[in-house]
Design a protein around this motif. Structure first.
Motif, mmCIF file in Angstrom:
data_model
loop_
_atom_site.group_PDB
_atom_site.id
_atom_site.type_symbol
_atom_site.label_atom_id
_atom_site.label_comp_id
_atom_site.label_asym_id
_atom_site.label_seq_id
_atom_site.Cartn_x
_atom_site.Cartn_y
_atom_site.Cartn_z
ATOM 1 N N VAL A 165 -37.747 29.673 13.522
ATOM 2 C CA VAL A 165 -36.558 29.794 14.375
ATOM 3 C C VAL A 165 -35.392 30.170 13.464
ATOM 4 O O VAL A 165 -35.404 29.877 12.269
ATOM 5 N N SER A 166 -34.420 30.835 14.042
ATOM 6 C CA SER A 166 -33.277 31.280 13.242
ATOM 7 C C SER A 166 -32.357 30.121 12.909
ATOM 8 O O SER A 166 -32.300 29.117 13.635
ATOM 9 N N LYS A 167 -31.629 30.251 11.840
ATOM 10 C CA LYS A 167 -30.680 29.223 11.427
ATOM 11 C C LYS A 167 -29.638 28.981 12.518
ATOM 12 O O LYS A 167 -29.004 29.917 13.001
ATOM 13 N N GLY A 168 -29.512 27.749 12.902
ATOM 14 C CA GLY A 168 -28.520 27.366 13.905
ATOM 15 C C GLY A 168 -28.875 27.724 15.335
ATOM 16 O O GLY A 168 -28.100 27.451 16.258
ATOM 17 N N GLU A 169 -30.049 28.338 15.534
ATOM 18 C CA GLU A 169 -30.430 28.795 16.875
ATOM 19 C C GLU A 169 -30.610 27.631 17.840
ATOM 20 O O GLU A 169 -30.066 27.644 18.951
ATOM 21 N N VAL A 170 -31.374 26.633 17.448
ATOM 22 C CA VAL A 170 -31.640 25.502 18.340
ATOM 23 C C VAL A 170 -30.353 24.723 18.608
ATOM 24 O O VAL A 170 -30.076 24.324 19.744
ATOM 25 N N ALA A 171 -29.572 24.518 17.574
ATOM 26 C CA ALA A 171 -28.319 23.769 17.732
ATOM 27 C C ALA A 171 -27.378 24.436 18.723
ATOM 28 O O ALA A 171 -26.594 23.758 19.401
ATOM 29 N N SER A 172 -27.471 25.761 18.848
ATOM 30 C CA SER A 172 -26.594 26.480 19.778
ATOM 31 C C SER A 172 -27.057 26.361 21.224
ATOM 32 O O SER A 172 -26.314 26.701 22.145
ATOM 33 N N LEU A 173 -28.284 25.890 21.422
ATOM 34 C CA LEU A 173 -28.846 25.836 22.774
ATOM 35 C C LEU A 173 -28.616 24.506 23.468
ATOM 36 O O LEU A 173 -28.688 24.426 24.695
ATOM 37 N N TRP A 174 -28.365 23.447 22.697
ATOM 38 C CA TRP A 174 -28.167 22.140 23.314
ATOM 39 C C TRP A 174 -27.139 21.325 22.556
ATOM 40 O O TRP A 174 -26.682 21.711 21.475
ATOM 41 N N LYS A 175 -26.780 20.199 23.146
ATOM 42 C CA LYS A 175 -25.852 19.267 22.512
ATOM 43 C C LYS A 175 -26.588 17.954 22.302
ATOM 44 O O LYS A 175 -27.058 17.323 23.252
ATOM 45 N N VAL A 176 -26.714 17.556 21.047
ATOM 46 C CA VAL A 176 -27.361 16.285 20.732
ATOM 47 C C VAL A 176 -26.315 15.176 20.843
ATOM 48 O O VAL A 176 -25.273 15.222 20.182
ATOM 49 N N CYS A 177 -26.602 14.199 21.692
ATOM 50 C CA CYS A 177 -25.659 13.099 21.929
ATOM 51 C C CYS A 177 -26.311 11.778 21.548
ATOM 52 O O CYS A 177 -27.435 11.484 21.972
ATOM 53 N N ASN A 178 -25.603 11.001 20.772
ATOM 54 C CA ASN A 178 -26.124 9.707 20.347
ATOM 55 C C ASN A 178 -25.678 8.561 21.254
ATOM 56 O O ASN A 178 -26.143 7.436 21.107
ATOM 57 N N SER A 179 -24.774 8.851 22.187
ATOM 58 C CA SER A 179 -24.269 7.804 23.082
ATOM 59 C C SER A 179 -23.847 8.424 24.411
ATOM 60 O O SER A 179 -23.629 9.641 24.514
ATOM 61 N N ASN A 180 -23.708 7.574 25.420
ATOM 62 C CA ASN A 180 -23.264 8.047 26.728
ATOM 63 C C ASN A 180 -21.844 8.607 26.680
ATOM 64 O O ASN A 180 -21.537 9.608 27.332
ATOM 65 N N SER A 181 -20.989 7.940 25.920
ATOM 66 C CA SER A 181 -19.593 8.394 25.841
ATOM 67 C C SER A 181 -19.508 9.795 25.256
ATOM 68 O O SER A 181 -18.686 10.618 25.677
ATOM 69 N N GLU A 182 -20.367 10.097 24.289
ATOM 70 C CA GLU A 182 -20.391 11.428 23.689
ATOM 71 C C GLU A 182 -20.852 12.468 24.718
ATOM 72 O O GLU A 182 -20.312 13.571 24.788
ATOM 73 N N ALA A 183 -21.831 12.109 25.533
ATOM 74 C CA ALA A 183 -22.335 13.016 26.565
ATOM 75 C C ALA A 183 -21.269 13.279 27.633
ATOM 76 O O ALA A 183 -21.062 14.421 28.052
ATOM 77 N N LEU A 184 -20.597 12.227 28.059
ATOM 78 C CA LEU A 184 -19.564 12.368 29.083
ATOM 79 C C LEU A 184 -18.391 13.210 28.570
ATOM 80 O O LEU A 184 -17.849 14.045 29.300
ATOM 81 N N ALA A 185 -18.017 13.002 27.326
ATOM 82 C CA ALA A 185 -16.924 13.783 26.741
ATOM 83 C C ALA A 185 -17.309 15.255 26.647
ATOM 84 O O ALA A 185 -16.487 16.145 26.899
ATOM 85 N N TYR A 186 -18.564 15.522 26.293
ATOM 86 C CA TYR A 186 -19.027 16.910 26.181
ATOM 87 C C TYR A 186 -18.989 17.600 27.542
ATOM 88 O O TYR A 186 -18.510 18.736 27.665
ATOM 89 N N LEU A 187 -19.492 16.941 28.582
ATOM 90 C CA LEU A 187 -19.506 17.539 29.915
ATOM 91 C C LEU A 187 -18.089 17.726 30.459
ATOM 92 O O LEU A 187 -17.791 18.744 31.105
#
Length: 306
Positions: free
Chosen positions: A257-279
Motif C-alpha cells: 500500500v502507498s505511504k499514508g494511503e490507509v491513514a487518508s481513508l479513515w480516522k482512528v479514534c481512541n475514545s468516543n470524545s475523539e470520534a464525536l469531535a471528528y464528526l
C-alpha cells in the motif's frame, strides 16, 4: 513422466483417460468407430487407462441456479428498508461482547451521542453484542434504528431470524451475505451534501474485519457509489486495533500500500470524545448547534413533565 490419452466424444459424454507411463509423441491417430470417439495416443507403451466420464448435461446447468434472482430480490428489500428509514451511521462490530464488557458500554454511549449529534438513522447487524449496544444507544437518543440481520450469529441469538425488541418492519433478516453488504454500503451513501452518514468500525472479529476492509476498499477505489465523501471511523478502544495498524505500516514498508494511503481513508479514534469531535468537524457542526439541540431537548422534557 505421465502419459495421457485424450478422447473427444461426439455424443453426450466426454471421455478423458489418464496413463502413468513415460510418453513419446507418435504421429498416429486411431479412429474408434464403435463409440464415435476420436483418440490421440501419445504413448508407445501398453498403457492402463482410467476413464473419467463427465456428462455435458450434468456439468453445466445454469438455468437451475436460482440464487442470482434471490440475491437481487433481497438487495431490493434492503434498499426499500433504507428508503423508509433513511441513510445514516453504519456500525460494524463484534456480536460476542455482552453488556458487562467495557466496549459494550462505550459503544452504547457512542451510538447515543452520534445519533443525537447527526440526527440520523442508526444501522447495524441487528444482532447481539456490540450490535445490540448501538441499537440500545440510538433508541435511548430517540432516533430511528434499522438493521440487516443474518440468520446465524455468533453469541446468544444463534440461528434466530427474529429480533427480541426491534419492530419487524425496522430490520431485514438476510439469507445472503452479499445482499446484506449491499444494504450496509447503501445505508451510508451521500448523494446530497446535507446527508450525514458514516461508517463506524467497533472492535470485532473475522466478520467485522471482512465488512470493514470491503467497505474501505470501496472507498479507496471510489466505487462506494457516493457523490460526497463518507467518513470512516475506526474505534481503537483499549488499543484493540493497534497491532492491525502496525501490520498496515508493515504493508507500507513492503510497498503493498502507498505511504499514508490507509491513514487518508479513515480516522482512528481512541475514545468516543475523539470520534464525536471528528464528526462534528467533518460536518461543520459547531458547539453552539449542539448546545441548542440540548437546550431544545430540555425544554421539550420540561413541557412534557408540566
Amino acid at each position: 513422466m505421465m502419459g495421457f490419452s485424450f478422447a473427444v466424444s461426439f455424443g453426450s459424454e466426454i471421455v478423458l483417460t489418464r496413463t502413468t507411463h513415460q510418453t513419446r509423441l507418435i504421429n498416429s491417430t486411431t479412429h474408434h468407430k464403435n463409440n464415435n470417439t476420436l483418440a490421440f495416443n501419445f504413448s508407445n507403451h501398453k498403457d492402463i487407462h482410467t476413464p473419467i466420464f463427465v456428462s455435458k448435461q450434468e456439468s453445466i446447468q445454469f438455468d437451475d441456479r436460482k440464487s442470482p434472482n434471490q440475491v437481487k430480490e433481497e438487495i431490493n428489500q434492503c434498499y426499500e428498508l433504507i428508503n423508509r428509514l433513511g441513510r445514516g451511521i453504519v456500525y460494524l462490530g463484534s456480536s460476542r461482547m455482552d453488556s458487562t464488557h467495557s466496549h459494550y458500554v462505550q459503544a452504547q454511549h457512542l451510538a447515543k451521542e452520534i445519533a443525537s449529534l447527526l440526527e440520523c438513522t442508526t444501522w447495524s447487524g441487528a444482532g447481539p453484542g456490540l450490535m445490540d449496544a448501538v441499537t440500545q444507544g440510538a433508541l435511548l437518543a430517540g432516533k430511528p434504528v434499522g438493521g440487516f440481520k443474518i440468520g446465524r450469529e455468533a453469541g446468544e441469538w444463534t440461528s434466530s431470524n427474529f429480533h427480541p425488541y426491534l419492530p419487524a418492519e425496522n430490520y431485514l433478516t438476510c439469507r445472503f451475505f452479499s445482499a446484506r453488504k449491499h444494504g450496509l454500503v447503501d445505508a451510508v451513501v451521500r448523494n446530497n451534501p446535507l446527508d450525514k452518514t458514516a461508517v463506524v468500525a467497533l472492535p470485532g472479529g473475522i466478520g467485522t474485519l471482512d465488512e470493514m476492509f470491503e467497505m474501505l476498499a470501496l472507498i479507496q477505489l471510489e466505487r462506494i457509489g457516493s457523490k460526497h465523501p463518507v467518513p470512516f471511523l475506526l474505534m481503537n478502544y483499549d488499543s484493540f486495533y493497534s497491532k492491525l495498524l502496525d501490520f498496515l505500516d508493515v504493508c507500507e514498508d513492503w510497498g503493498t500500500v502507498s505511504k499514508g494511503e490507509v491513514a487518508s481513508l479513515w480516522k482512528v479514534c481512541n475514545s468516543n470524545s475523539e470520534a464525536l469531535a471528528y464528526l462534528a468537524d467533518f460536518y461543520r457542526i459547531s458547539s453552539g448547534d449542539t448546545s441548542q439541540k440540548n437546550e431544545t431537548k430540555l425544554h421539550s422534557t420540561h413541557d412534557l413533565i408540566s
